[in-house]
Design a protein around this motif. Structure first.
Motif, PDB file in Angstrom:
ATOM      1  N   LEU A   1      -1.650   0.187  -0.834  1.00 52.83           N
ATOM      2  CA  LEU A   1      -1.232  -1.032  -0.286  1.00 52.83           C
ATOM      3  C   LEU A   1       0.016  -1.546  -0.704  1.00 52.83           C
ATOM      4  O   LEU A   1       0.422  -2.720  -0.528  1.00 52.83           O
ATOM      5  N   ASN A   2       0.994  -0.452  -1.288  1.00 47.94           N
ATOM      6  CA  ASN A   2       2.445  -1.016  -1.184  1.00 47.94           C
ATOM      7  C   ASN A   2       3.281  -0.620   0.166  1.00 47.94           C
ATOM      8  O   ASN A   2       2.714   0.020   0.768  1.00 47.94           O
TER       9      ASN A   2
ATOM     10  N   SER B   1       5.839   2.961   2.445  1.00 50.67           N
ATOM     11  CA  SER B   1       5.518   3.799   3.306  1.00 50.67           C
ATOM     12  C   SER B   1       5.284   3.036   4.877  1.00 50.67           C
ATOM     13  O   SER B   1       4.725   3.551   5.803  1.00 50.67           O
ATOM     14  N   GLY B   2       5.501   1.756   4.772  1.00 53.26           N
ATOM     15  CA  GLY B   2       5.318   1.006   5.755  1.00 53.26           C
ATOM     16  C   GLY B   2       3.537   0.744   6.319  1.00 53.26           C
ATOM     17  O   GLY B   2       3.346   0.634   7.397  1.00 53.26           O
ATOM     18  N   TYR B   3       2.968   1.163   5.199  1.00 55.33           N
ATOM     19  CA  TYR B   3       1.407   0.973   5.105  1.00 55.33           C
ATOM     20  C   TYR B   3       0.737   1.986   6.323  1.00 55.33           C
ATOM     21  O   TYR B   3       0.040   1.828   6.979  1.00 55.33           O
TER      22      TYR B   3
ATOM     23  N   THR C   1      -4.209  10.213  -5.810  1.00 51.22           N
ATOM     24  CA  THR C   1      -3.479   9.097  -5.877  1.00 51.22           C
ATOM     25  C   THR C   1      -3.597   8.556  -7.365  1.00 51.22           C
ATOM     26  O   THR C   1      -4.390   8.874  -8.252  1.00 51.22           O
ATOM     27  N   SER C   2      -2.304   8.009  -7.601  1.00 51.76           N
ATOM     28  CA  SER C   2      -2.390   7.269  -8.910  1.00 51.76           C
ATOM     29  C   SER C   2      -2.596   5.882  -9.074  1.00 51.76           C
ATOM     30  O   SER C   2      -2.437   4.966  -9.854  1.00 51.76           O
ATOM     31  N   GLU C   3      -2.760   5.335  -7.769  1.00 47.46           N
ATOM     32  CA  GLU C   3      -2.987   4.026  -7.484  1.00 47.46           C
ATOM     33  C   GLU C   3      -4.300   3.457  -7.671  1.00 47.46           C
ATOM     34  O   GLU C   3      -5.176   4.600  -7.750  1.00 47.46           O
ATOM     35  N   SER C   4      -4.551   2.358  -8.059  1.00 51.70           N
ATOM     36  CA  SER C   4      -6.009   1.902  -8.393  1.00 51.70           C
ATOM     37  C   SER C   4      -6.755   1.331  -7.205  1.00 51.70           C
ATOM     38  O   SER C   4      -7.811   1.216  -7.149  1.00 51.70           O
ATOM     39  N   ASP C   5      -5.949   0.837  -6.189  1.00 52.72           N
ATOM     40  CA  ASP C   5      -6.407  -0.065  -4.982  1.00 52.72           C
ATOM     41  C   ASP C   5      -5.645   0.364  -4.112  1.00 52.72           C
ATOM     42  O   ASP C   5      -4.582   0.726  -3.644  1.00 52.72           O
TER      43      ASP C   5
END
Lengths: 115, 117
Positions: B97-98, B101-103, B27-31
């Motif tokens: 968290l975004n 993809s509808g979580y 992943t490139s996300e931090s959270d």
């Protein structure tokens, strides 16, 4: 726990016939999901819904359509079933509880066999 | 899309022993959130443990604990004092968290755990 039921639990159908699987929830959760589970692949997202009439595609959406005309029902349709769609299908809902930020509840699954 | 990898299709452990199931993710996300689910032969999906990425402390639930290495993007599950009832398929899953993809949960391919007496 949020109530979620899938129907039918088992189904055998012939190639080329349409099939509809139903997911019903008893609470007003916004997000609902359809997954398929195959050996060696885990659970893969087919479609999801973020509200009435609001749906979007997942990773393996080809050959499937969905509808959500009411908050409580999320339908998965195979317009013309193929043998490659033989699988176990799971519905899930995203829930929020006071004691946790995020949670998910899964249905008991539908085993679909296309012959 | 985030990729979740479980490199052990099958694992075996003796009753009362400890076993560790591996999971890595990309992943490139931090959270984000990470999960372990258990699926016994009944097909029921049971949440075992959940970890929030912003929390440095590893989550624990009774005999189940995780080793969360954020920099290495690793999220292993340790089962202590294994019991016959622990035999099941275990899935690692990632949740962004975004809302793109509808979580939805993104699952690994699973590890089948066999517990021997």
């Amino acid at each position: 726990d949020a109530g979620i039921t899938q129907s039918p639990r088992h189904k055998v159908t012939e190639t080329g016939t349409p099939v509809t699987l139903r997911c019903h929830q008893t609470e007003n959760h916004r997000y609902m999901y359809w997954y398929r589970q195959d050996p060696g692949h885990g659970l893969r997202l087919i479609h999801y819904s973020y509200g009435v009439k609001d749906t979007d595609k997942g990773e393996v959406s080809d050959g499937y359509s969905v509808s959500r005309s009411k908050t409580e029902d999320f339908l998965l349709t195979l317009e013309s079933a193929t043998s490659s769609q033989t699988s176990v299908y799971f519905c899930a809902i995203s829930t929020r509880r006071k004691d946790s930020n995020y949670g998910y509840t899964f249905g008991s699954g539908t085993r679909l066999t296309v012959v | 899309a985030q990729t979740v990898t479980q490199s052990q299709p099958e694992m075996s452990v003796q009753e009362a022993e400890t076993v560790t199931l591996s999971c890595t993710y990309d992943t490139s996300e931090s959270d984000y959130y990470l999960f372990w689910y258990k699926q016994p032969p009944s097909r029921q999906m049971i949440l075992v443990i959940r970890q929030e990425a912003y929390k440095q402390q590893n989550a624990t639930e009774n005999r189940f604990s995780v080793n969360f290495q954020k920099a290495a993007k690793s999220f292993s599950l340790k089962i202590s004092d294994s019991q016959l009832g622990d035999a099941a398929m275990y899935f690692c899953a990632y949740r962004t968290l975004n809302s793109n993809s509808g979580y939805a949960l993104n699952f690994g391919k699973g590890t089948s755990l066999l517990v021997t007496p």
